[in-house]
Design a protein around this motif. Structure first.
Motif, short mmCIF file in Angstrom:
data_model
loop_
_atom_site.label_atom_id
_atom_site.label_comp_id
_atom_site.label_asym_id
_atom_site.label_seq_id
_atom_site.Cartn_x
_atom_site.Cartn_y
_atom_site.Cartn_z
N LYS A 26 0.86 -1.19 0.00
CA LYS A 26 0.00 0.00 0.00
C LYS A 26 0.90 1.24 0.00
O LYS A 26 1.72 1.42 0.90
CB LYS A 26 -0.89 0.00 1.26
CG LYS A 26 -1.52 1.36 1.60
CD LYS A 26 -2.84 1.60 0.93
CE LYS A 26 -3.31 3.04 0.93
NZ LYS A 26 -3.79 3.62 2.14
N GLY A 34 -5.50 8.10 -1.25
CA GLY A 34 -6.04 9.29 -1.90
C GLY A 34 -5.24 10.56 -1.67
O GLY A 34 -5.24 11.47 -2.51
N HIS A 68 -8.76 12.68 -0.70
CA HIS A 68 -9.18 13.17 0.62
C HIS A 68 -9.53 14.65 0.58
O HIS A 68 -10.47 15.10 1.22
CB HIS A 68 -8.09 12.92 1.67
CG HIS A 68 -8.02 11.47 2.05
ND1 HIS A 68 -8.92 10.90 2.92
CD2 HIS A 68 -7.19 10.48 1.65
CE1 HIS A 68 -8.63 9.61 3.04
NE2 HIS A 68 -7.59 9.34 2.28
N SER A 99 -11.51 2.93 1.55
CA SER A 99 -10.10 3.22 1.81
C SER A 99 -9.20 2.15 1.20
O SER A 99 -9.56 0.96 1.19
CB SER A 99 -9.88 3.28 3.32
OG SER A 99 -8.51 3.29 3.59
N GLY A 100 -8.05 2.57 0.72
CA GLY A 100 -7.06 1.61 0.22
C GLY A 100 -6.63 0.66 1.34
O GLY A 100 -6.26 -0.48 1.08
N THR A 105 -10.88 8.80 5.82
CA THR A 105 -11.00 7.36 6.08
C THR A 105 -10.33 6.91 7.38
O THR A 105 -10.19 5.73 7.63
CB THR A 105 -10.44 6.53 4.89
OG1 THR A 105 -9.11 6.98 4.62
CG2 THR A 105 -11.30 6.67 3.67
O1 IP8 Z 1 -6.21 7.13 1.35
C1 IP8 Z 1 -9.18 6.90 0.26
O2 IP8 Z 1 -8.14 5.93 0.27
P1 IP8 Z 1 -7.08 5.93 1.47
C2 IP8 Z 1 -9.44 7.40 -1.15
O3 IP8 Z 1 -6.32 4.66 1.26
C3 IP8 Z 1 -10.35 8.59 -1.20
O4 IP8 Z 1 -7.84 5.90 2.76
C4 IP8 Z 1 -11.18 8.71 -2.38
C5 IP8 Z 1 -10.42 9.51 -0.30
#
Ligand code: IP8
Length: 247
Positions: free
Chosen positions: A5, A45, A50, A145-146, A199
């Protein structure tokens, strides 16, 4: 197989809207090139997804969000995804763009589709997916969320190792002195938060990491500014970061 990730805080400058950290992304790509095992990349994101999610008041719990917000968040994630794909391509890697709608139905993972991702990774392609705004019926949308994607993929694909590349060395036992925790088993450390994160930031990451390690998979938090540490961890040489050791 390795799941990686790339956190939003490492691939973008979270303090500044829409600011990719292209040099860092390129350094990460160069290091990933040194890994011979199949890998799957998930990215966050950062100051793309975000930033817009906060602007349009969209949160993980989901709801009837402003369609304009949904459209803009999704578009911004494609933009950030393209920057990552371009960097991988420039560094002679073969990314396979995989929007989460390819393997998620609302908030449920599609097992058959996820199993296919493993085959793609084993065919010398690198599946690259990302956190996104997803439709889940009845006019509702949520932010996936990723980090959550990591858990879904880990559960089905059982990778050898899950890596979270952060903008920090790992988790600290004490935020002031920045004393690094090298290994964790069950204990939940104290965590600092970033307000631009819809997230759940580091708290969410630790939650997902704990879930994954309970599945019997090691999880490693590492500084993405030092991508050679990712390579060392994959080659089992050294874990310079925080390792959530599985039971
Ligand atoms: O940054 C959220 O992914 P994260 C993606 O992995 C958006 O939590 C669209 C906010």
């Amino acid at each position: 197989m390795i799941l990686i990730k790339l956190g939003g805080s490492i691939i973008t400058n979270k303090e500044k809207p829409l600011s990719p950290r292209k040099k860092t992304i390129s350094n990460l790509s160069k290091s990933l090139k040194k890994i011979s095992e199949p890998i799957i990349i998930v990215h966050g994101g950062g100051s793309y997804g975000h930033y817009w999610s906060v602007k349009y008041d969209m949160h993980t719990k989901g709801g009837k969000y402003d369609p304009r917000g949904v459209a803009i968040v999704k578009n911004s994630m494609i933009e950030l995804n393209k920057i990552i794909l371009d960097s991988l391509l420039q560094n002679k890697l073969n990314p396979y763009c995989l929007p989460p709608t390819d393997f998620m139905s609302g908030n449920k993972p599609i097992i058959k589709k996820i199993k296919e991702i493993e085959k793609i990774a084993k065919a010398e392609l690198i599946p690259v997916t990302y956190g996104d705004a997803l439709w889940y019926g009845q006019n509702k949308t949520f932010i996936l969320s990723g980090d959550k994607i990591m858990t879904h993929l880990a559960k089905i694909l059982k990778p050898r190792l899950c890596i979270f590349a952060l903008n920090e060395d790992g988790l600290y036992s004490d935020l002031k002195s920045k004393k690094l925790i090298y290994e964790l088993h069950d204990e939940i450390p104290s965590i600092s938060e970033n307000k631009m994160d819809v997230t759940g930031g580091m708290t969410r990451k630790v939650e997902e990491a704990t879930k994954i390690s309970k599945m019997g998979i090691n999880v490693f938090f590492v500084n993405g500014n030092k991508p050679e540490r990712i390579v060392k961890a994959v080659k089992n040489r050294k874990f310079e970061g925080t390792l959530f050791r599985s039971k």
